[in-house]
Design a protein around this motif. Structure first.
Motif, PDB file in Angstrom:
ATOM      1  N   ARG A   1       0.848  -1.217   0.000  1.00  0.00           N
ATOM      2  CA  ARG A   1       0.000   0.000   0.000  1.00  0.00           C
ATOM      3  C   ARG A   1       0.872   1.252   0.000  1.00  0.00           C
ATOM      4  O   ARG A   1       0.629   2.194  -0.747  1.00  0.00           O
ATOM      5  N   PHE A   2       1.893   1.272   0.843  1.00  0.00           N
ATOM      6  CA  PHE A   2       2.804   2.428   0.866  1.00  0.00           C
ATOM      7  C   PHE A   2       3.479   2.603  -0.497  1.00  0.00           C
ATOM      8  O   PHE A   2       3.641   3.717  -0.994  1.00  0.00           O
ATOM      9  N   ALA A   3       3.891   1.489  -1.090  1.00  0.00           N
ATOM     10  CA  ALA A   3       4.617   1.543  -2.365  1.00  0.00           C
ATOM     11  C   ALA A   3       3.729   2.101  -3.475  1.00  0.00           C
ATOM     12  O   ALA A   3       4.180   2.911  -4.302  1.00  0.00           O
ATOM     13  N   GLU A   4       2.475   1.677  -3.482  1.00  0.00           N
ATOM     14  CA  GLU A   4       1.548   2.170  -4.506  1.00  0.00           C
ATOM     15  C   GLU A   4       1.344   3.678  -4.348  1.00  0.00           C
ATOM     16  O   GLU A   4       1.303   4.424  -5.318  1.00  0.00           O
ATOM     17  N   HIS A   5       1.202   4.121  -3.105  1.00  0.00           N
ATOM     18  CA  HIS A   5       1.042   5.565  -2.856  1.00  0.00           C
ATOM     19  C   HIS A   5       2.313   6.311  -3.263  1.00  0.00           C
ATOM     20  O   HIS A   5       2.271   7.354  -3.916  1.00  0.00           O
ATOM     21  N   ALA A   6       3.453   5.740  -2.874  1.00  0.00           N
ATOM     22  CA  ALA A   6       4.745   6.391  -3.143  1.00  0.00           C
ATOM     23  C   ALA A   6       4.983   6.537  -4.646  1.00  0.00           C
ATOM     24  O   ALA A   6       5.631   7.500  -5.090  1.00  0.00           O
ATOM     25  N   ARG A   7       4.477   5.598  -5.422  1.00  0.00           N
ATOM     26  CA  ARG A   7       4.692   5.640  -6.875  1.00  0.00           C
ATOM     27  C   ARG A   7       4.254   6.995  -7.445  1.00  0.00           C
ATOM     28  O   ARG A   7       4.978   7.645  -8.205  1.00  0.00           O
ATOM     29  N   GLY A   8       3.044   7.403  -7.048  1.00  0.00           N
ATOM     30  CA  GLY A   8       2.513   8.680  -7.545  1.00  0.00           C
ATOM     31  C   GLY A   8       3.370   9.854  -7.091  1.00  0.00           C
ATOM     32  O   GLY A   8       3.615  10.797  -7.854  1.00  0.00           O
ATOM     33  N   THR A   9       3.838   9.788  -5.844  1.00  0.00           N
ATOM     34  CA  THR A   9       4.644  10.903  -5.323  1.00  0.00           C
ATOM     35  C   THR A   9       5.986  10.979  -6.043  1.00  0.00           C
ATOM     36  O   THR A   9       6.466  12.077  -6.371  1.00  0.00           O
ATOM     37  N   TRP A  10       6.612   9.831  -6.307  1.00  0.00           N
ATOM     38  CA  TRP A  10       7.889   9.842  -7.048  1.00  0.00           C
ATOM     39  C   TRP A  10       7.698  10.505  -8.414  1.00  0.00           C
ATOM     40  O   TRP A  10       8.511  11.356  -8.824  1.00  0.00           O
ATOM     41  N   LEU A  11       6.626  10.117  -9.097  1.00  0.00           N
ATOM     42  CA  LEU A  11       6.432  10.656 -10.453  1.00  0.00           C
ATOM     43  C   LEU A  11       6.225  12.170 -10.389  1.00  0.00           C
ATOM     44  O   LEU A  11       6.771  12.928 -11.190  1.00  0.00           O
ATOM     45  N   ARG A  12       5.451  12.611  -9.412  1.00  0.00           N
ATOM     46  CA  ARG A  12       5.183  14.046  -9.277  1.00  0.00           C
ATOM     47  C   ARG A  12       6.445  14.812  -8.880  1.00  0.00           C
ATOM     48  O   ARG A  12       6.793  15.831  -9.485  1.00  0.00           O
ATOM     49  N   LEU A  13       7.168  14.274  -7.871  1.00  0.00           N
ATOM     50  CA  LEU A  13       8.364  14.984  -7.404  1.00  0.00           C
ATOM     51  C   LEU A  13       9.471  14.992  -8.464  1.00  0.00           C
ATOM     52  O   LEU A  13      10.234  15.951  -8.562  1.00  0.00           O
ATOM     53  N   GLY A  14       9.550  13.915  -9.233  1.00  0.00           N
ATOM     54  CA  GLY A  14      10.541  13.887 -10.312  1.00  0.00           C
ATOM     55  C   GLY A  14      10.342  15.073 -11.239  1.00  0.00           C
ATOM     56  O   GLY A  14      11.294  15.753 -11.634  1.00  0.00           O
ATOM     57  N   GLU A  15       9.057  15.357 -11.552  1.00  0.00           N
ATOM     58  CA  GLU A  15       8.720  16.509 -12.409  1.00  0.00           C
ATOM     59  C   GLU A  15       9.023  17.815 -11.694  1.00  0.00           C
ATOM     60  O   GLU A  15       9.691  18.698 -12.223  1.00  0.00           O
ATOM     61  N   GLN A  16       8.511  17.933 -10.442  1.00  0.00           N
ATOM     62  CA  GLN A  16       8.595  19.223  -9.736  1.00  0.00           C
ATOM     63  C   GLN A  16      10.030  19.564  -9.332  1.00  0.00           C
ATOM     64  O   GLN A  16      10.443  20.709  -9.417  1.00  0.00           O
ATOM     65  N   ALA A  17      10.761  18.547  -8.866  1.00  0.00           N
ATOM     66  CA  ALA A  17      12.107  18.823  -8.333  1.00  0.00           C
ATOM     67  C   ALA A  17      13.188  18.595  -9.387  1.00  0.00           C
ATOM     68  O   ALA A  17      14.348  18.941  -9.161  1.00  0.00           O
ATOM     69  N   GLY A  18      12.821  17.973 -10.507  1.00  0.00           N
ATOM     70  CA  GLY A  18      13.766  17.864 -11.617  1.00  0.00           C
ATOM     71  C   GLY A  18      14.813  16.773 -11.466  1.00  0.00           C
ATOM     72  O   GLY A  18      16.010  17.028 -11.496  1.00  0.00           O
ATOM     73  N   PHE A  19      14.376  15.548 -11.266  1.00  0.00           N
ATOM     74  CA  PHE A  19      15.302  14.405 -11.318  1.00  0.00           C
ATOM     75  C   PHE A  19      14.591  13.260 -12.032  1.00  0.00           C
ATOM     76  O   PHE A  19      13.366  13.250 -12.167  1.00  0.00           O
ATOM     77  N   GLY A  20      15.382  12.294 -12.476  1.00  0.00           N
ATOM     78  CA  GLY A  20      14.840  11.246 -13.337  1.00  0.00           C
ATOM     79  C   GLY A  20      14.050  10.187 -12.574  1.00  0.00           C
ATOM     80  O   GLY A  20      14.511   9.666 -11.563  1.00  0.00           O
TER      81      GLY A  20
END
Ligand SMILES: Cc1cc2nc3c(=O)[nH]c(=O)nc-3n(C[C@H](O)[C@H](O)[C@H](O)COP(=O)(O)OP(=O)(O)OC[C@H]3O[C@@H](n4cnc5c(N)ncnc54)[C@H](O)[C@@H]3O)c2cc1C
Length: 362
Positions: free
Chosen positions: A54-73
């Motif tokens: 459950r944590f991993a599924e939630h984290a997936r969305g945050t990684w994708l968003r933060l990658g865009e916002q903070a600028g890392f791959g």
């Protein structure tokens, strides 16, 4: 207040700032150099179970968003699990049956070689886990910390060792800091700050040997797991296939089991491979790396990729906090909470775990 600017501390700072809180992150080093930059950058989502899934599924969305916002791959490249025995194929079939084709796609041997640069030699087949991510682990923590400092009410204090914490107070080598609540995310060094909380949870250090290898022209694509990974990740380790594999290896490959090898590979943006790993456990580990274990990883990688031209570029040890459970969440006192991911899946789960901790503070 958050102690530690590894991925767990940063995830708490992100969760707090998103809920309108002001946050001070206190980090002893000039930049993060702990587990959060020494790892594979693998968000290993599908192979988790229960709360971690459950944590991993939630984290997936945050990684994708933060990658865009903070600028890392952050690459939505998935994971390929290579099967090189009947037991490994059986384990993947069981997982595919359980999770369905959206999460686990079985591959023929040909499909496996063309998806993940694996050698055809001895290959039975494989599976693609398309929801898994590969994060640029060498840049992510620094980029998230920089992004955080641009948000209102956030500061990150580098080079500031925390000496002790109590309700409303963090004593540092640079003087005291005050805040309503302190979340200690010091990774395996939790026992240096709150030894009783670490001891109560049975925290030990898990030391992993890792290699960075150069393989000219190799394009890996997805993260690559092997049969050894099937013995570790719970969704696979619980299958009959994995149980049979462990039994056979206890006779035929005891060296893999003795070093708790999880032979896996990811590819850095510059093309080098991150290859690991081995596991040794102790509260206070001995300082030595074992050349024998590095050689074991190298030999396994040559066989897996069918390449003899792998050059070692870097070797390092990574350390994470380890305990019987997957997560430590201890309210040490009304204003102090200790948090650690205690199973080597912090990159996968921290952004799912942290919001639950921050909400429990409110
Ligand atoms: C080799 C290796 C491979 C891994 N691969 C993966 C993977 O592919 N996928 C995955 O999901 N997980 C993986 N993990 C696990 C994952 O990296 C960890 O779970 C996660 O990084 C832990 O984050 P952390 O913030 O708790 O720890 P850390 O990144 O170690 O951060 C803790 C921070 O606290 C700071 N700190 C400590 N004490 C103090 C103090 N007194 N004062 C101030 N600051 C302090 C430290 O300096 C450090 O920056 C791997 C781990 C290792 C070691």
């Amino acid at each position: 207040m958050v102690v530690g600017a590894g991925i767990v501390g940063l995830a708490h700072a992100v969760a707090a700032v998103e809920r309108g809180m002001s946050v001070t992150v206190v980090e002893r080093d000039d930049h993060a150099v702990g587990a959060s930059v020494r790892n594979f950058g693998h968000a290993c989502i599908t192979a988790q179970t229960g709360e971690a899934l459950r944590f991993a599924e939630h984290a997936r969305g945050t990684w994708l968003r933060l990658g865009e916002q903070a600028g890392f791959g952050v690459a939505e490249c998935g994971t390929v699990v290579a099967a090189r025995s009947g037991e490994e194929t059986a384990a993947l079939e069981e997982l595919a049956e359980l999770r369905g084709p959206d999460q686990v796609r079985l591959l023929t041997a040909d499909e496996t070689t063309s998806t993940a640069a694996v050698s055809a030699e001895g290959l039975h087949g494989g599976a693609l886990l398309p929801r898994d991510l590969r994060v640029d682990q060498r840049r992510a923590a620094a980029a998230i910390a920089a992004w955080l400092t641009e948000q209102p009410g956030v500061r990150v204090l580098w080079g500031t060792p925390v000496l002790s914490v109590e309700d409303g107070l963090v004593r540092t080598g640079r003087g005291p800091l005050h805040g309503d609540h302190v979340v200690v995310c010091a990774g395996h060094d939790l026992d240096r700050i709150i030894p009783d909380a670490a001891e109560a949870d049975g925290i030990r250090r898990c030391v992993l040997q890792m290699l960075q290898l150069r393989a000219a022209g190799l394009k890996l694509g997805p993260a690559l797991l092997t049969g050894t990974s099937m013995l570790r990740y719970p969704a696979l380790a619980g299958t009959e296939g994995a149980r049979a594999l462990r039994e056979r290896w206890s006779e035929q490959r005891p060296e893999l089991l003795a070093a708790s090898v999880n032979h896996m590979l990811t590819q850095l943006p510059d093309g080098d491979l991150v290859v690991g790993d081995t596991h040794t456990y102790a509260r206070t580990p001995e300082p030595w790396s074992s050349e024998e274990l590095d050689e074991l990883l190298l030999a396994e990688t040559r066989a897996l990729l069918g390449r003899d031209d792998l050059a070692v570029v870097r070797r390092w040890q990574g350390v994470y906090a380890s305990a019987d459970g997957e997560f430590l969440r201890t309210r040490v006192s009304p204003g102090v909470t200790a948090v650690a991911v205690t199973s080597g899946i912090g990159m996968t789960t921290a952004f799912g775990l942290a919001p639950t901790v921050v909400e429990s503070l409110a």
